[in-house]
Scaffold this active site. Structure first.
Site, PDB file in Angstrom:
ATOM      1  N   TYR A 245      68.904 -13.502  59.457  1.00  0.00           N
ATOM      2  CA  TYR A 245      68.912 -14.681  58.586  1.00  0.00           C
ATOM      3  C   TYR A 245      67.468 -15.128  58.308  1.00  0.00           C
ATOM      4  O   TYR A 245      66.642 -15.189  59.215  1.00  0.00           O
ATOM      5  CB  TYR A 245      69.713 -15.795  59.272  1.00  0.00           C
ATOM      6  CG  TYR A 245      69.717 -17.092  58.506  1.00  0.00           C
ATOM      7  CD1 TYR A 245      70.448 -17.218  57.334  1.00  0.00           C
ATOM      8  CD2 TYR A 245      68.968 -18.177  58.941  1.00  0.00           C
ATOM      9  CE1 TYR A 245      70.444 -18.402  56.622  1.00  0.00           C
ATOM     10  CE2 TYR A 245      68.957 -19.370  58.230  1.00  0.00           C
ATOM     11  CZ  TYR A 245      69.700 -19.467  57.070  1.00  0.00           C
ATOM     12  OH  TYR A 245      69.679 -20.634  56.369  1.00  0.00           O
TER      13      TYR A 245
ATOM     14  N   LYS B 157      78.721 -23.413  58.442  1.00  0.00           N
ATOM     15  CA  LYS B 157      79.478 -22.436  57.659  1.00  0.00           C
ATOM     16  C   LYS B 157      80.955 -22.490  58.083  1.00  0.00           C
ATOM     17  O   LYS B 157      81.585 -23.510  57.884  1.00  0.00           O
ATOM     18  CB  LYS B 157      78.850 -21.049  57.819  1.00  0.00           C
ATOM     19  CG  LYS B 157      77.296 -21.049  57.779  1.00  0.00           C
ATOM     20  CD  LYS B 157      76.719 -21.481  56.450  1.00  0.00           C
ATOM     21  CE  LYS B 157      75.218 -21.772  56.494  1.00  0.00           C
ATOM     22  NZ  LYS B 157      74.355 -20.772  57.094  1.00  0.00           N
TER      23      LYS B 157
ATOM     24  N   ARG C 276      71.470 -39.492  73.191  1.00  0.00           N
ATOM     25  CA  ARG C 276      70.766 -38.217  72.989  1.00  0.00           C
ATOM     26  C   ARG C 276      71.132 -37.225  74.094  1.00  0.00           C
ATOM     27  O   ARG C 276      71.303 -36.041  73.863  1.00  0.00           O
ATOM     28  CB  ARG C 276      69.238 -38.416  72.956  1.00  0.00           C
ATOM     29  CG  ARG C 276      68.471 -37.097  73.006  1.00  0.00           C
ATOM     30  CD  ARG C 276      67.017 -37.167  72.556  1.00  0.00           C
ATOM     31  NE  ARG C 276      66.332 -38.368  72.972  1.00  0.00           N
ATOM     32  CZ  ARG C 276      65.889 -38.630  74.219  1.00  0.00           C
ATOM     33  NH1 ARG C 276      66.058 -37.740  75.178  1.00  0.00           N
ATOM     34  NH2 ARG C 276      65.289 -39.766  74.487  1.00  0.00           N
TER      35      ARG C 276
ATOM     36  N   ASP D 249      74.054 -13.951  66.808  1.00  0.00           N
ATOM     37  CA  ASP D 249      74.376 -14.953  65.794  1.00  0.00           C
ATOM     38  C   ASP D 249      75.697 -14.526  65.154  1.00  0.00           C
ATOM     39  O   ASP D 249      75.766 -13.536  64.429  1.00  0.00           O
ATOM     40  CB  ASP D 249      73.246 -15.021  64.752  1.00  0.00           C
ATOM     41  CG  ASP D 249      73.500 -16.094  63.690  1.00  0.00           C
ATOM     42  OD1 ASP D 249      74.673 -16.460  63.470  1.00  0.00           O
ATOM     43  OD2 ASP D 249      72.519 -16.546  63.061  1.00  0.00           O
TER      44      ASP D 249
END
Ligand SMILES: *Cc1c(COP(=O)(O)O)cnc(C)c1O
Length: 392
Positions: free
Chosen positions: A104, A202, A52, A177
């Site tokens: 978004y 994306k 992690r 972004d």
């Protein structure tokens, strides 16, 4: 091994974060081990202790992302949304944020329904550059930009916003972004952003088979704070997803260039078509902010996303989206395959009509994510679907 700062984008895409192992593997193995041996208590053999906190595949991806965004540091998360969440979680309780209006949907949801629970309040504006001075408050800590916006592809001058933010001398973070362009078309850190974020789901991964998020920054303090939260919150990608994303990223420049070139042709065709009311595409010289595009985008390329208003209302939009042969009707974007959607009833269906239309999302708006099939075949597909569907 390794890249130089002077290397060009394509060289960095292939070699940044390159792995070295005892076998000389050209492609890094997937490192599934959750834990790593120590030679004595608190003395790890290598740099890893627990997966992690850090994992070889994730680290290689993070190095590559930093390199492609001209940043010193990169971090990867389990999704673009987790990346946003960690950045907003890093703000002190009771902070104020300013965001562009048509951000978004998931980011809007996090601002208004999650971050507000720890007292973070957000102001939204459709004219960030002009409204900034009057929106800034004593407790403003963050400004959030998405450029181009989704789905109307409005452009924000990042450098101009950055100068305004810095002139306030208030320790406000500027976050961009950059999902819609990818690091190949634009590097917001070069224009004064403090943090650049991506839904790597994306363009960066580019094959519609991984959900993952990344960020890059040049600021060591910001990096250390966000890395602390990455480990503390634990919203990290699996080694396999990090590996796949790193593989996808190696062809980013080829994919995004091809998608942009095909999108440019399609946008030009749509702009001159009698069945189309309006076209939103940053690569068109008629785009309202084409001057900013020329400064902010590599070779003024417009990217792979187009939206346009078809004549004949919602009915024509629905007909068009079920008449294409190659463009698949689906949400998301940025993959090798072409997709299309009708935002008013799909991605933006949750926004009240009035608010939706105020930002240009009308019932007859169709959004295209242009993939990397042959450009002429894609253009032909758009032509035949328009003929079948538009009201004459
Ligand atoms: C998809 C998307 C996100 C969210 O990313 P996920 O990986 O789906 O969590 C954030 N911003 C933009 C612009 C996006 O397109």
């Amino acid at each position: 091994m390794g890249v130089r700062e002077s290397d060009k984008f394509a060289t960095k895409a292939i070699h940044a974060g390159a792995h070295v192992d005892v076998h000389g593997s050209v492609i890094e193995p997937i490192s599934l081990s959750t834990t790593f041996r120590q030679s004595a208590p608190a003395q790890p053999i290598g740099t890893y202790e627990y997966s992690r906190s850090q994992n070889p595949n994730r680290e290689n991806l993070e190095v590559a992302i930093a390199s492609l965004e001209n940043g010193k540091y990169g971090l990867a998360f389990s999704s673009g949304s987790a990346t946003t969440a960690v950045i907003l979680q890093s703000l002190p309780q009771g902070s104020h944020a300013i965001s562009i209006g048509d951000v978004y949907g998931g980011t809007h949801r996090y601002f208004t329904k999650v971050a507000n629970a720890h007292g973070v309040e957000t102001s939204f504006t459709n004219d960030l550059l002009n409204d900034l001075p009057k929106l800034v408050k004593e407790n403003t800590k963050l400004v959030w930009i998405e450029s181009p916006t989704n789905p109307t592809l409005k452009i924000t001058d990042i450098e101009a916003v950055s100068q305004k933010v810095k002139s306030l001398n208030k320790d406000i973070l500027l976050v961009v972004d950059n999902t819609f362009l990818s690091p190949y078309l634009s590097n917001p850190l070069n224009f004064g952003a403090d943090i650049v974020v991506h839904s790597a789901t994306k363009y960066i991964n580019g094959h519609s088979d991984v959900v993952l998020g990344v960020l890059a920054t040049n600021n060591k303090d910001i990096y250390e704070r966000l890395q602390f939260l990455q480990n503390a919150i634990g919203a990290i990608p699996s080694p396999f997803d990090a590996w796949l994303t790193h593989r996808g990223l190696r062809t980013l420049h080829l994919r995004v260039r091809q998608a942009s070139l095909s999108a440019q042709k399609i946008a030009e065709f749509l702009q001159n078509n009698e069945n189309v009311e309006a076209v939103n595409y940053p690569g068109l010289p008629t785009h309202k902010d084409y001057d900013v595009v020329k400064k902010q985008h590599r070779e003024a390329l417009g990217g792979g996303m187009i939206s346009f208003r078809i004549k004949g209302g919602a009915e024509a939009a629905a007909k068009f989206s079920s008449s294409t042969r190659l463009f698949a009707l689906a949400e998301s974007l940025g993959g090798v395959e072409s997709l299309l959607e009708v935002p008013a009833v799909m991605t933006h269906g949750g926004i009240p009509k009035e608010a939706r239309e105020a930002s240009g999302v009308y019932d007859n708006l169709v959004r295209l994510s242009v993939g990397i099939e042959d450009g002429d075949d894609l253009l032909e597909d758009v032509k035949q679907a328009l003929e079948k569907s538009a009201a004459k």
